[in-house]
Design an enzyme around this catalytic site. Sequence first.
Site, PDB file in Angstrom:
ATOM      1  N   HIS A   1       0.962  -0.933   0.061  1.00  0.00           N
ATOM      2  CA  HIS A   1      -0.034  -0.087  -0.024  1.00  0.00           C
ATOM      3  C   HIS A   1       1.005   1.463   0.057  1.00  0.00           C
ATOM      4  CE1 HIS A   1      -3.410   2.546   1.383  1.00  0.00           C
ATOM      5  NE2 HIS A   1      -2.734   3.350   1.781  1.00  0.00           N
ATOM      6  N   GLU A   2       2.159   1.249   0.883  1.00  0.00           N
ATOM      7  CA  GLU A   2       2.836   2.521   1.185  1.00  0.00           C
ATOM      8  C   GLU A   2       3.616   2.912  -0.301  1.00  0.00           C
ATOM      9  OE1 GLU A   2       2.367   4.625   3.285  1.00  0.00           O
ATOM     10  OE2 GLU A   2       0.767   3.298   4.408  1.00  0.00           O
TER      11      GLU A   2
ATOM     12  N   HIS B   1       1.504   4.282  -2.927  1.00  0.00           N
ATOM     13  CA  HIS B   1       1.353   5.547  -2.950  1.00  0.00           C
ATOM     14  C   HIS B   1       2.541   6.606  -3.635  1.00  0.00           C
ATOM     15  CE1 HIS B   1      -2.062   6.339  -0.376  1.00  0.00           C
ATOM     16  NE2 HIS B   1      -1.684   5.704   0.764  1.00  0.00           N
TER      17      HIS B   1
ATOM     18  N   GLU C   1      -6.008   6.457  -1.137  1.00  0.00           N
ATOM     19  CA  GLU C   1      -6.253   5.434  -0.326  1.00  0.00           C
ATOM     20  C   GLU C   1      -6.707   4.053  -1.060  1.00  0.00           C
ATOM     21  OE1 GLU C   1      -4.670   5.083   2.295  1.00  0.00           O
ATOM     22  OE2 GLU C   1      -4.255   7.199   2.922  1.00  0.00           O
TER      23      GLU C   1
END
Length: 274
Positions: A124-125, A128, A187
Amino acid sequence: MVRKWLTLAGILFLIGCAISPLGRKQLKLLPDSQMNAMGVAAYEQMQEAVPQTEDPRMLSYVRCVADAITVHAADQTGVAAWEVSVFEDETPNAFALPGGKIGVHTGMLSVATTAGQLAAVLGHEVGHVLLRHGNERLSQNAVAQSALEAGAEALDQTKPEYRDVVVGGLGVGAQYGVLLPFSRKHETEADTVGQRFMAEAGFNPAEAVKLWQKMDELSGGQAPPQWMSTHPANQSRIDNLKANLPAAKKLYRSARAAGKNPKCVPPPPKDAQK
């Protein structure tokens, strides 16, 4: 005067409009090289401000998961390798920064208790970063600021007085009291891409669902309703990740068939080490 700045903002928007890897229009005014430099600077500030773990097993474990994820997250930012730090901080947090920097709080390892769950966090990070969400946030902030000062000044994000905004825009601003929150769209995009990365690396993508179910339990029902928050509600994230599972599981099965099975073993809890 107001018309002048509105015109400038419009020009900046047209110049910086780009298409994201997911096909969405984005405002990106800063080159990858500048974003990478800002990410490195923010990471070094974090290293100076927060102690890092001295437990070699913990660091080796986190690096094992991070390496498995980043090797499947190739892009064109000019990052050849990713550096990983584990910070002695009991808040369940993690971040990835332009320039190839990853930070994990020790508190996150109390929530993401399996390698697959940590892979969901790091996927997820890193998502980004590769989707240029930090660039988009800082660019939007620059356009907003252009109504108050000269455009060139607003875009000079390396100046000391912009430090908190830059650090907050990159996603580590909680330590400095400033945070530009990722939008719900950001997100959700990072959840989708992160689940794909972890599957391609050989981690079971169903672990992403389990992670957010645990996050929901930890919130104790205190999370704000979705319409009051920039983040998707926990249940919305869980539903989206479940909807993405069929496609992600195909990637996972292909990865396993190709022999991708990361052997990342969590270190025993501190109490068990005594």
